[in-house]
Structures are given as C-alpha cells and as structure tokens.
Design a protein around this motif. Structure first.
Motif, mmCIF file in Angstrom:
data_model
loop_
_atom_site.group_PDB
_atom_site.id
_atom_site.type_symbol
_atom_site.label_atom_id
_atom_site.label_comp_id
_atom_site.label_asym_id
_atom_site.label_seq_id
_atom_site.Cartn_x
_atom_site.Cartn_y
_atom_site.Cartn_z
ATOM 1 N N THR A 9 3.988 -30.985 -42.377
ATOM 2 C CA THR A 9 4.626 -31.507 -43.706
ATOM 3 C C THR A 9 4.143 -32.895 -42.918
ATOM 4 N N GLU A 10 4.019 -33.362 -42.060
ATOM 5 C CA GLU A 10 2.777 -34.750 -41.885
ATOM 6 C C GLU A 10 1.300 -34.650 -42.153
ATOM 7 N N ARG A 53 9.444 -34.887 -48.068
ATOM 8 C CA ARG A 53 9.750 -35.831 -47.667
ATOM 9 C C ARG A 53 11.060 -34.741 -47.420
ATOM 10 N N SER A 79 10.674 -32.152 -44.647
ATOM 11 C CA SER A 79 10.346 -33.489 -43.105
ATOM 12 C C SER A 79 11.310 -33.662 -42.428
ATOM 13 N N LEU A 128 7.433 -29.361 -39.174
ATOM 14 C CA LEU A 128 7.032 -30.676 -39.443
ATOM 15 C C LEU A 128 5.798 -30.974 -39.283
ATOM 16 N N SER A 186 13.099 -30.616 -41.148
ATOM 17 C CA SER A 186 12.712 -30.168 -39.935
ATOM 18 C C SER A 186 13.727 -31.192 -38.541
ATOM 19 N N GLU A 187 12.972 -32.486 -39.499
ATOM 20 C CA GLU A 187 13.821 -33.224 -38.129
ATOM 21 C C GLU A 187 14.982 -33.167 -37.292
#
Length: 294
Positions: free
Chosen positions: A118-119, A86, A89, A115, A92-93
C-alpha cells in the motif's frame, strides 16, 4: 536601288513588324496567363493558410479541453485510489499492532507485505501526479545557477542521512536559461538517484559538471561510482515503471527519470545515460531553452 527593290524592302519590313507584333502579343498572353496562374496559386495558398489556421485553433482548443479533462481525471483517480489505500494501510497497521502476537511468522510476514504494497502504491500515485504536473506546467524561463541548486540538494541529502559519507565534486558557475522549479526537479531526481545507487559503494562519489556538447548551448552530467546498470537495457531507464534493479535492492517507482526526460525535452534538450554494472553511471542532459517550448 530600283523602285521594285524599295517596294520589296517595304513589304519585308511590314512582314517583320507584323511578326514582331504577333510575337509581342503572344508574350503578353503568356505573361497574362502566368500572372493569372500566380494569382490562383496565391489564392489557393491563402485559402490553405486560413484552413490551417482554423485547424490549428480547433486543435489548440481541443488540446486545452483534453488537458483539463486529463487533469480532472488524474486527480479524481488519485483521490479515489487513495481512499481505499488509506483504509488498507490502516487495517494492516492495526492488524500488526493489535494482533501481531497472535499471528505466526508467516501471517505477520503477509501483513507486513500488504502494508509495504500500500505504501508503494501511494508513492506511485504521487509520482504519477508529479509527472502529470511537470508535463503541463507553463515554462517560466530565467537564469538558474545549477551549481548552487546541486550544492543545496547535496546538503539536504547529507542532513537527511548524516551517517553516510559521500564525496561531492561540483563544478562552479554553471548558469542556464531554464524554468527554475522544473530544472530543480531534474537535478533532484538525478542527484538522489546517484545518492541511492552509491549506498552500497565504498568511497561513494558523486560528480556534477559540464561536458562538450555538439548541438546544445550546455551539456551537463551527473556521475557516480555506484551500482551502475547493464547498457544493453539502458533504453528502459526513461520508460515508465521500467527499473533495472529490484525494489528490495534499491527502492523506487520508475517514474523519476521519466519526469527528467519530459522536463529536459520541454527545454529543447535531450537526456541519455552511460554505465556498466558495478562501475557506476553517468547521466547527461542538454538544455537549449527557447520561449514557447512545448
């Protein structure tokens, strides 16, 4: 007949009676020995059965403990992995949203790949947890209308992607004795796979029905005219993390078909696939559910 002859006959009769008595005694001794041996065998068998029962009880208790430990470990690992994922992510966002204009094309590509990774890792964790659950869940057997379940899944997929036009051909009235929740997972995976792998096909079609089964109460199939696969590598389909198509071409984690195999096997059946590159695929599964399936 003279006196001598009568005496000899009497002696012969006495000898014969003695021989019969000796033979009878020998038979009795042999019979007693056989009974004694049988009793010893029965006693040994009884001891062996008691030992086997004790070992089975110990093994069952050990399996219960092992399953509980595995469940705790799985959820612990999933929780421990999710926390840094989390964070990764989120950062990264934030990097893309807040500093995207300062990054050159290569830098932005790197951030987007982080990203995406991680997803994908999050999806893998979810699929592994689902696999663990379907492997341990208690079977609750009952009548299930597979045709109705597939029709419902097809409606959900069409509602999710209304622009796609896929022709479904479904055989009506396919009832089985199964765990409804678990068998729904089987159908969901197979139908969604067919939906996914027909995404690039003109005139996409998905068919669900039954085929003749030699050693099962029912044999079902899901057939599509999608990407298909090389039959030389078909054995990899039901192995964890083994995929025959790249993630960029068709997304996925390689766990769905593993869950399908495990659920079908728990219902006393088996699953296999046939296909060819560019000519679609057909997945078969049999069911012969019995109370107390492993």
């Amino acid at each position: 007949m003279g006196v001598v002859d009568e005496g000899q006959a009497l002696k012969d009769m006495q000898v014969a009676v003695l021989n019969l008595l000796e033979d009878s005694n020998a038979e009795r001794l042999r019979a007693e020995a056989a009974v004694k041996a049988s009793l010893n065998i029965l006693e040994d068998l009884s001891d062996a059965q008691a030992e086997i029962k004790t070992l089975n009880e110990q093994r069952t208790a050990e399996l219960v403990v092992a399953n509980k430990n595995l469940e705790a470990f799985t959820f612990s690992v999933a929780h421990d992995l999710r926390s840094p994922l989390r964070a990764l992510s989120g950062y990264s966002e934030a990097l893309i949203e807040d500093y995207g204009d300062r990054l050159d094309e290569t830098g932005r590509w790197y951030a987007e790949r982080i990203l995406a990774a991680t997803e994908r890792m999050g999806a893998l964790i979810d699929d592994l947890l689902n696999l663990s659950q379907v492997s341990r869940a208690e079977l609750v057997l009952g009548p299930v209308d597979l045709s109705a379940e597939v029709a419902d899944i097809a409606d959900e997929l069409q509602a999710r992607e209304p622009k796609r036009r896929v022709r479904f051909t479904l055989q009506d009235g396919i009832w089985v004795n199964a765990d409804r929740i678990l068998i729904r997972t089987v159908l969901q995976n197979l139908i969604e796979n067919a939906w996914k792998y027909t995404a690039k096909s003109d005139g996409a079609t998905i068919e669900f029905g039954t085929a003749a089964g030699e050693d099962a109460m029912v044999c079902c199939f899901v057939r599509d005219n999608g990407a298909g696969f090389d039959p030389a590598f078909g054995s990899k389909l039901f192995q964890p993390f083994q995929r025959l198509h790249s993630v960029t071409e068709f997304p996925g984690t390689g766990i769905g078909l593993v869950s399908v195999r495990r659920i079908v096997e728990r219902h006393g059946g088996r699953v296999w696939a046939e296909g060819a590159v560019g000519r679609g695929a057909t997945f078969y599964f049999t069911l012969n559910a019995k109370e107390g399936a492993a």
